[in-house]
Scaffold this motif. Structure first.
Motif, PDB file in Angstrom:
ATOM      1  N   TRP A  50       0.769  -1.286   0.136  1.00  0.00           N
ATOM      2  CA  TRP A  50      -0.019   0.064   0.116  1.00  0.00           C
ATOM      3  C   TRP A  50       0.571   0.940   0.153  1.00  0.00           C
ATOM      4  O   TRP A  50       0.526   2.248  -0.746  1.00  0.00           O
ATOM      5  CB  TRP A  50      -0.515  -0.100   0.697  1.00  0.00           C
ATOM      6  N   ARG A  51       1.748   1.164  -0.141  1.00  0.00           N
ATOM      7  CA  ARG A  51       2.883   2.761   0.238  1.00  0.00           C
ATOM      8  C   ARG A  51       4.298   1.857   0.578  1.00  0.00           C
ATOM      9  O   ARG A  51       4.924   0.773   0.373  1.00  0.00           O
ATOM     10  CB  ARG A  51       2.750   3.181   1.849  1.00  0.00           C
ATOM     11  N   TYR A  66       0.327   5.102  -2.213  1.00  0.00           N
ATOM     12  CA  TYR A  66       0.186   4.737  -3.613  1.00  0.00           C
ATOM     13  C   TYR A  66      -0.503   5.412  -4.225  1.00  0.00           C
ATOM     14  O   TYR A  66      -1.785   5.327  -4.259  1.00  0.00           O
ATOM     15  CB  TYR A  66       0.832   3.743  -4.293  1.00  0.00           C
ATOM     16  N   PHE A  67      -0.745   6.202  -4.553  1.00  0.00           N
ATOM     17  CA  PHE A  67      -1.827   7.608  -4.633  1.00  0.00           C
ATOM     18  C   PHE A  67      -2.903   7.055  -6.348  1.00  0.00           C
ATOM     19  O   PHE A  67      -3.767   7.471  -6.611  1.00  0.00           O
ATOM     20  CB  PHE A  67      -0.972   8.853  -4.831  1.00  0.00           C
ATOM     21  N   THR A  68      -2.041   5.822  -6.905  1.00  0.00           N
ATOM     22  CA  THR A  68      -2.408   5.593  -8.375  1.00  0.00           C
ATOM     23  C   THR A  68      -2.608   3.839  -8.370  1.00  0.00           C
ATOM     24  O   THR A  68      -1.947   3.446  -8.071  1.00  0.00           O
ATOM     25  CB  THR A  68      -1.466   5.850  -9.547  1.00  0.00           C
ATOM     26  N   ILE A  69      -3.584   4.073  -8.846  1.00  0.00           N
ATOM     27  CA  ILE A  69      -3.712   2.434  -8.971  1.00  0.00           C
ATOM     28  C   ILE A  69      -3.409   1.692 -10.837  1.00  0.00           C
ATOM     29  O   ILE A  69      -2.594   0.978 -10.366  1.00  0.00           O
ATOM     30  CB  ILE A  69      -5.529   1.668  -9.007  1.00  0.00           C
ATOM     31  N   LEU A  70      -3.683   2.309 -11.247  1.00  0.00           N
ATOM     32  CA  LEU A  70      -3.079   2.637 -12.600  1.00  0.00           C
ATOM     33  C   LEU A  70      -2.111   2.102 -12.973  1.00  0.00           C
ATOM     34  O   LEU A  70      -1.893   1.649 -14.295  1.00  0.00           O
ATOM     35  CB  LEU A  70      -4.669   2.886 -13.714  1.00  0.00           C
ATOM     36  N   GLY A  71      -1.557   2.721 -12.612  1.00  0.00           N
ATOM     37  CA  GLY A  71      -0.484   3.132 -12.994  1.00  0.00           C
ATOM     38  C   GLY A  71       0.542   2.479 -12.567  1.00  0.00           C
ATOM     39  O   GLY A  71       1.547   1.394 -12.370  1.00  0.00           O
ATOM     40  N   LEU A  72       0.362   1.541 -11.522  1.00  0.00           N
ATOM     41  CA  LEU A  72       0.869  -0.482 -10.955  1.00  0.00           C
ATOM     42  C   LEU A  72       0.803  -1.096 -11.374  1.00  0.00           C
ATOM     43  O   LEU A  72      -0.021  -1.497 -12.748  1.00  0.00           O
ATOM     44  CB  LEU A  72       0.410  -0.128  -9.460  1.00  0.00           C
ATOM     45  N   GLN A  77      -1.725  -5.996  -8.557  1.00  0.00           N
ATOM     46  CA  GLN A  77      -3.000  -5.888  -7.999  1.00  0.00           C
ATOM     47  C   GLN A  77      -3.493  -7.194  -7.900  1.00  0.00           C
ATOM     48  O   GLN A  77      -4.480  -7.311  -7.272  1.00  0.00           O
ATOM     49  CB  GLN A  77      -3.377  -4.995  -9.323  1.00  0.00           C
TER      50      GLN A  77
END
Length: 259
Positions: A50-51, A66-72, A77
């Motif tokens: 998560w961070r 992690y402020f983004t989900i699509l960038g991971l 995920q």
């Protein structure tokens, strides 16, 4: 008594496994910076699901989520999803297992219903343990791949391109927790077998006994002697009536005899 002990032990082991999955998911040390080539450093980095955190030599630690989900990455995920699914199934399995314990009586609940609930909770624990083990193993595979890629870049002279990361303490906690949940689920399924055999055994004996009685009762119909007494009786009755009619005509006087 052995069924109750097995259920209680499975509940305790599964509870430890689910708690370990929650702790492992919340931990930040899924991957830690490798300090093999540089043991003395002013900055130590480690990452979680998560961070990511940075700890300085002075003791100050700063974490950034992690402020983004699509960038991971997609695998990252997938690990998140597996751990969340394992936690949810584990918590539901604990709730079902509490009501399925043989030592706890709720109303007029029969042993067959408790057996079904025990089997359901056991399957939930098994799936939760498999999800946790799979998620941790996938993340470990990602670390191994990135580690050897970073090592290959270092041998080519690109030492400052990126840092190498190795296994963190959260991975070992997740493996142990998944194994405990898996063992608890298997024990719960074994405890389910102790709640069923007595009822099924008595039902089978009563059914066979009734079947044997029916088979003996249906035997006389094969001989076909049920109809013979009736036909003989009818013939004998006919002969007797004919004899009586003939004797009656001869014995009873007519009106001309009185004249």
């Amino acid at each position: 008594m052995s069924t109750t002990v097995c259920q209680v032990m499975a509940f305790i082991v599964s509870s430890l496994g689910v708690a370990g999955c929650i702790v492992s998911t919340a931990m930040d040390m899924w991957s830690t910076q490798d300090l093999y080539d540089n043991p003395v450093t002013a900055v130590f980095q480690y990452q979680g699901l998560w961070r990511s955190c940075v700890r300085q030599s002075s003791g100050f630690t700063e974490c950034r989520p992690y402020f983004t989900i699509l960038g991971l990455p997609a695998m990252f995920q997938a690990v998140r999803a597996l751990m969340i699914v394992g936690i949810v199934l584990g918590i539901l399995g604990l709730l079902v297992c509490i009501f399925a314990l043989k030592c706890i009586r709720i109303g007029n609940m029969e042993d067959s219903a408790k057996a079904n609930m025990t089997l359901t909770s056991g399957i939930m624990f098994i799936v939760a343990g498999l999800c946790a083990i799979t998620g941790v193993s996938v993340f470990a595979n990602m670390l191994v791949t990135n580690f050897w890629m970073s090592t290959a870049n270092m041998y080519q002279g690109m030492q400052n391109v990126q840092n190498r990361y190795t296994f963190g303490s959260a991975l070992f906690v997740g493996w142990v927790a998944g194994g405990l949940a898996l063992v608890g689920g298997v024990m719960m399924c074994l405890a389910c077998r102790g709640l069923i055999p007595e009822e099924s055994r008595y039902k089978a004996v009563s059914y066979n006994a009734s079947g044997r009685n029916i088979s003996y009762r249906t035997g006389p119909y094969k001989v076909g002697s049920g109809y013979e007494p009736e036909t003989k009786g009818r013939k004998d009755a006919g002969y007797e009536e004919a004899a009586r009619s003939e004797d009656g005509r001869r014995s009873y006087p007519s009106k001309y005899d009185y004249v």
